[in-house]
Structure formats: C-alpha cells, structure tokens
Design a protein around this motif. Sequence first.
Motif, mmCIF file in Angstrom:
data_model
loop_
_atom_site.group_PDB
_atom_site.id
_atom_site.type_symbol
_atom_site.label_atom_id
_atom_site.label_comp_id
_atom_site.label_asym_id
_atom_site.label_seq_id
_atom_site.Cartn_x
_atom_site.Cartn_y
_atom_site.Cartn_z
ATOM 1 N N THR A 168 18.152 83.698 35.530
ATOM 2 C CA THR A 168 19.302 83.454 36.411
ATOM 3 C C THR A 168 20.582 83.282 35.603
ATOM 4 N N ASP A 193 23.675 85.899 36.058
ATOM 5 C CA ASP A 193 24.974 85.397 36.531
ATOM 6 C C ASP A 193 26.059 85.624 35.484
ATOM 7 N N ALA A 219 29.275 88.074 36.019
ATOM 8 C CA ALA A 219 30.623 87.484 36.050
ATOM 9 C C ALA A 219 31.486 88.012 34.914
ATOM 10 N N GLU A 277 34.426 79.836 35.657
ATOM 11 C CA GLU A 277 33.417 80.050 36.707
ATOM 12 C C GLU A 277 32.014 80.130 36.106
ATOM 13 N N VAL A 278 31.883 80.834 34.978
ATOM 14 C CA VAL A 278 30.571 80.989 34.338
ATOM 15 C C VAL A 278 30.019 79.642 33.908
ATOM 16 N N ALA A 336 30.840 76.586 34.966
ATOM 17 C CA ALA A 336 30.532 75.723 36.114
ATOM 18 C C ALA A 336 29.210 76.137 36.763
ATOM 19 N N LYS A 337 29.015 77.436 36.930
ATOM 20 C CA LYS A 337 27.793 77.915 37.581
ATOM 21 C C LYS A 337 26.573 77.689 36.696
ATOM 22 N N ALA A 338 26.715 77.919 35.363
ATOM 23 C CA ALA A 338 25.583 77.730 34.457
ATOM 24 C C ALA A 338 25.164 76.268 34.420
ATOM 25 N N ALA A 381 25.655 74.077 36.744
ATOM 26 C CA ALA A 381 25.074 73.739 38.040
ATOM 27 C C ALA A 381 23.636 74.258 38.148
ATOM 28 N N THR A 382 23.392 75.456 37.643
ATOM 29 C CA THR A 382 22.039 76.027 37.674
ATOM 30 C C THR A 382 21.081 75.182 36.857
#
Length: 780
Positions: A26, A30, A34, A201-202, A204-206, A208-209
């Motif tokens: 994931t 992602d 991105a 964005e990368v 924050a998403k990483a 969070a994952t």
Amino acid sequence: MPHDDIGAGRAPRAGTARPVDRVLDTLRRDAVTALGGVLSGFWSSIEEQVRLAALAGHDYMAAQEDRMAVLDLSHRALELATRFRTSIETEFDQWAADRPPPPAAAGLSLMSEGELEVQLAAQQIIELMDHQFLHPLAALDERLDVLAARLGLEGPRANPLRPEVPVMAFVRLFQADDLPPGLRSMVFHQFDKRLPAILSEVYAKANATLEAAAISAPASQGAERGAARAPAAGATSVPRRGAESWTPDGGVVEHTEQAGSGSSRPSAGTAYGPLSSGLMDVLAAHGDALGGAPATAGQRGYRDLVREQLHQWRERRDAGAHDDDPGSADGTGGPVLSMSQLLNVARMMQGDDPSPYARVLIGDDRRQLGDVIRDELLRGLRELGVDPEQTPLRREDEDAIDLIGILFQSLFDANDLLTQARDIYSRLVVPYLKVALTDDSMFNQRGHPARKLLDAVTEACDGNSGETAQDRDLLDHAGRVVDRVVDEYESDQAVFRLAASELRERLDQQRRRAEVAERRAAEAIHGRERLQQARRSVNDIVASRLTDRPLTAAVAFFLDRHWRHYLTQTWLRDGPDSPRHVAAIGVGDAMIQVDADAAHALGSAVADELLALQAPLAECYSSCGMDANAARDAVARIIAALAMPDTSRTVHAPQTPDDMEDEPQDATLRLVTGDTPAFEPTIAARMRQLRVGQGLRLIDENGRESAARVAWISPLTARLLIVNRRGIRKMVVSPEELAALVSAGRVVVRAVDAPFDEAMKHLWQQLNAANDATMATAAG
C-alpha cells in the motif's frame, strides 16, 4: 525475532501475503501514484513559460534552443514519467531487499557547467524539503523501522520516501545536453514548486497508513530520531582538524552541505531560508529550552522565530543597560509609531547623506549599524514633530532595523570591500530598510529581487580596487544602478529587479573575461613549471657528465652552455623520453668521447667522430640562436682545442642558472614570523584532495575575510591557483603551503555561497550566540 519472519522481505507468493506485506504494498502504490503526479501536465506548463519568455526576451537563438529542447522533452513525456515512477519503485525494492545495497561512495569528479548547476539545484531542493518536512519524516522513519523489524529485515535502511528519492529520480531523467541554461532554471523551479505539496500528501498518507496498521515507535525513540535529524544550530560542514575521515566541502560542486545543517540555501518560493532553517534546528533539538516543543516548531511562523531570536540577541547586546517596556514594545500598552509615519521618515532619509552608515561599515564608528539607523530615524521623527518617547517604534520595526544592520555589517565583514564599495553600500542602507519594513520575505526567499541586487553589487565590488579600466567601469556601473535604486524606489520592487538584471549582465561579461585571464594565468604558471622541471632534469644530466671528469675548456663550455640549452629545448618540445631528447643526450656523450680520444692522440678517430657530429652540432647551435658563421667559429674553437693532445684538461663545475629558482613566494604566505610555518601532514593530505572549484575563505592580517576558490591545479607540481570571486589571482601555493595557511588560521576550506547567503550565516551566528548565552545562564 521468530525464525518464521526471517527473509520476509522477499516478495510473497500470490495468496500468501501477510498483513505487513500488504502495508508495504500500500505504501509503495500510494507513493508511486502520488509522486508520479509531479510530472502530470509538467511539460505543457514549461512550454507556456518558454513561449512567454521568448516574447519578453531579446535573445532569439536562446529562445529557439529552449523551444526545441522542451518540444523534444514533451514528446518523451510518457517515457520520462515511466522512468520517474520506476526509480521510486526501485527504491522500495532496495528497502525491502534482504541486504540493501551499500551507500554509493561519495567521490569527486569533474563536472561540466550544466551538470554542476543541475547538482546544485537538486541539492538545494533536497535540503529545503528535509527542513520543511522534518517532523513527518522523523515519524515516518520510526514507523518504517518498526515495519522492517516485523518483515524480518535487518540492518539500517534508507527511507524510500525521503525527499532525495524523487529529486534524484527527476535529475536522472536528463542527459547533460537535454536542458539549455535558460530552460534548466524553469524546469527545476517548476519541480520545486510542485514537489512540496505532493510530498506533504505522501507523508500524511503514509503515516496514517502505518498508524492504522498499529505500526508506531516508542516516544523516546522518536525524540532521539528528531534530535538526530536536526543537528545543533551553528554546526558547519567545515572539517575539524584531526578527524578520522575528511571530504572537502565542495570540490567542483560549490555548495554540498548535508541536509539538516543550519546553512541550507533557499530558493524562490520556499517557506524557509538559511536563518529560519537554523532556527528550526535549534527548536527541534532544544524545544523545551526555548519554550516550544519540537513537534510544533514546524507550525510556527518564520517571522515569530526570527523575532524570538532577535529579542534574545538584543537582550544579550544591551546586557542590562536598559529594559524595554514590554507594553509599548508589542503595541498593547500604548500608542506606537505607525508604519506610514515610519516610511515617511525613511523616504526622507533615502536622499540624505549616507556617511553615518559608511563610518560604521569601515569601523570608524564602533556602534552597531542598527543603532545608527535607529538614531537617524528618531532624529527624522523629531524633525517631523513626533516624540519617540510617546510613540515608540513597534517591536517588528525594531527587528527590521536590527536585521538590516547585522546584514550589512556581515556583508562588509565577509567580503573584501574597499573605499568605493563603502560608499555604494551606505547608500543602499535606507532602501533596504524600507524593504525589510514592508516585506521580510527578502530574508528567506532566495529569488527576492532586492536579494539578487545585493548579490550582484557585492560580486562587482568584492576585491575590486579599480586598478584596470574594466574594474573601474564595473564599479562605476554598480554605482549608477545603486543611484537609480535610491532615486526611484518607493514601493515597487521591480526597481531592484531591473537594476540586478542590468548589473548581472555586466558581471557576466566580466566573468567571461576573467575565465580567459584564468586560463592564461594557468598556462603561464604551467609553462614556468615545465621550464623549471626541464632545467632541473637537464642540470642533473649536465652535472653527471662534468663531475670528476677532466675536459678541455672548449668542450666543457659547449656542454655547460650550448648543450644544456639544447637539452632543455628538446625536453620541452618533445618530452624527456622522446627519441629526439635521447639523441640530444647522445650528442653530449659523443663530445665527451671525442675529448677523451683526443687526450689519447687518436687523431683519425677524433676526425671521424667530429664529421659524424657535424649535423647534430649544427642543430644544437641553431637551437641556441646562433647563425651559421657563429656556429662555425664555435666548432673551430673545439677543433683547435682537440687538435693538440697536450691541451690542458681540468674538472669544471657546472653553472646553476639564476632563473632556475621558483617564482617569488606570494605575499599571503609571508606570515607574521616571516617564514611559511610548519604544516601538519594530515592537513596537507586533505589539501591534496581539493578539486578545481573548491571554495575558500581568505583571512588577512586584520581578520577580514574574502571569498576565493581553486581555479586550477598543476598536473606537474599539484600547486593550486587561488583566485578571488572575480577571477583575479590571489596566490599560487603547494598543498603543504596551503596546509600551513590553514593551520595559521589564514585560510578556511569552505564552500563559497552567494554573498547574501554568506551574510545570513553571519547574521544567524550572532543571533545564535545570544541564544546559547541565554540558555547557559538559565541552566546555571
């Protein structure tokens, strides 16, 4: 660690993927998706910029070159995007490998000008992104370490999402000739604008994952990691003497400090520059001491951080001489001077006599420049009928005054600025004060027009004594553009932009002349060194033939004068191992044999040998500049001496030409003792690692610094030609002599930044000193 987890970094078989494997997939998917968006619509945007630049510019050929290059890149957009994504995927593959590849050795190599600019642009973006995303990167590092442990991966692993990955993937898309100079700046500026938002964005998403997968690290580990990512402020990449390993700061790359240092180089449009980056480092490492936690430091405004440091610096400077009224200082305890009033006074001062500032800059006035500016402002206010006691300056305005004062004094201290430069700089103080009062982005945006002008003015004045017509013209031109700024600047910063562009064009012309002068100086030095090397070699050959061997005076004179010159010429023209030089050595040996045969009365042998030497002797005498008659007379004298067996023969001492000595030692090498001091072998070894383009700081007897660089290194003697910022020779030194100067504190091996960047480092050092003193007092 359970044995079942060993080797889990390998790609799992279909249908057997574990939860941690799916987390890694994931993250990879992602991130690639991105970051691939960086190049979405990238080249169409660049095409439009090229079109607009062509309409506004006057260089048709350069515009066409940019247009053709960007069209070619547009046609390859899909290929470039695929390669970009593949590079990022490869980084994940290396992270997940059982044994990640060792880090590449940091070697030094020569670069073209285009490659150098690309490397500088990439390094600059990486440093800025590392600072901007200090805290999310620290959290991501911790979680990736935990993920690696759960996957059974051992050993340290570089974060596959660190800013270096997309930046270097972007750099590797281009060959050396893909980007003309004008297009190169557009491309990297556009990339620099797009990357931060996507990285945010990368990350924050990483995070969070990983957090959703219950992958996190202990708080103590996070604190240690944050401190490790942010070294103490004021740290520098200048090597310490006695370190186990050492890499020169620069080589052909002008500025390659590691990300995280307090002296990163900002670019236009970025949020944090060298001053704020250093502040971020201090806040990350000493958040409690400064009253702010590291976790929230990245959210604090640039201006707030600068003000905090300035206030501490001001308290340290005043040392209790007076206490500011906290109510009026921040505008909450009474009326304060409005911005319009202050700008009216500054506008009035802009045309006044700048000599008070000039006296401070050259040291005739020992006060701080900020205090002199403040006194002049208060005097102007009183002339307008304003009582500064009743309506004091706002704290923000006090900060701007002190920043400009420290900045200009730092520029003067860090460069070799002479009399005319003092006048030019003093006239700029008030215009730059107005800029600082209304737009403090000058201190953290490298592309700010006022910043560019100050860089250009400093480069024009640095080390320029006006000795040549070109130097005087450059100084006069700098004075004219500064006069225009003083006369025309109200609030439109386009005045600075036009002045900087005009002066930069003149500097580019002089740089091209300087490059020619550098090449000529290098060729002249190289020629002298070859001549000296040839003479030393020939002197050894002649001495070996004359020592302990009795010869007639005529033959000895021939060997010591004409043959010596002939050997030197063949060494220089053909080389020491060439057949011609070897044949020339044979001529002298044959003459020695002729003299020995004549001493034994072997008349027929002497005659045959002289006949065989007729052509070589003619060539030898011709190389000495002798005409046919002079050559015949010289041969006749030798024959007359050899004709009589009882001619006196003695041992002759070879002469040492006066011009075999090395060129005189440079004045910079004559230190207080009068001799070049002893050098440390370790430092000398480091000096031998330097490469062309390495930056230096030269320090004179009065402690004043000036920028310099290595312009050329002799392939024969390894001596270094050191020139100043404008390409004028400062000295020629051996690595051992340079090591002696380093030991004596007369030279510092350090990258040469743009003048404004260098001044910001000095400014930060002053502010940081106050902060250190404050923390030490609090701890005591």
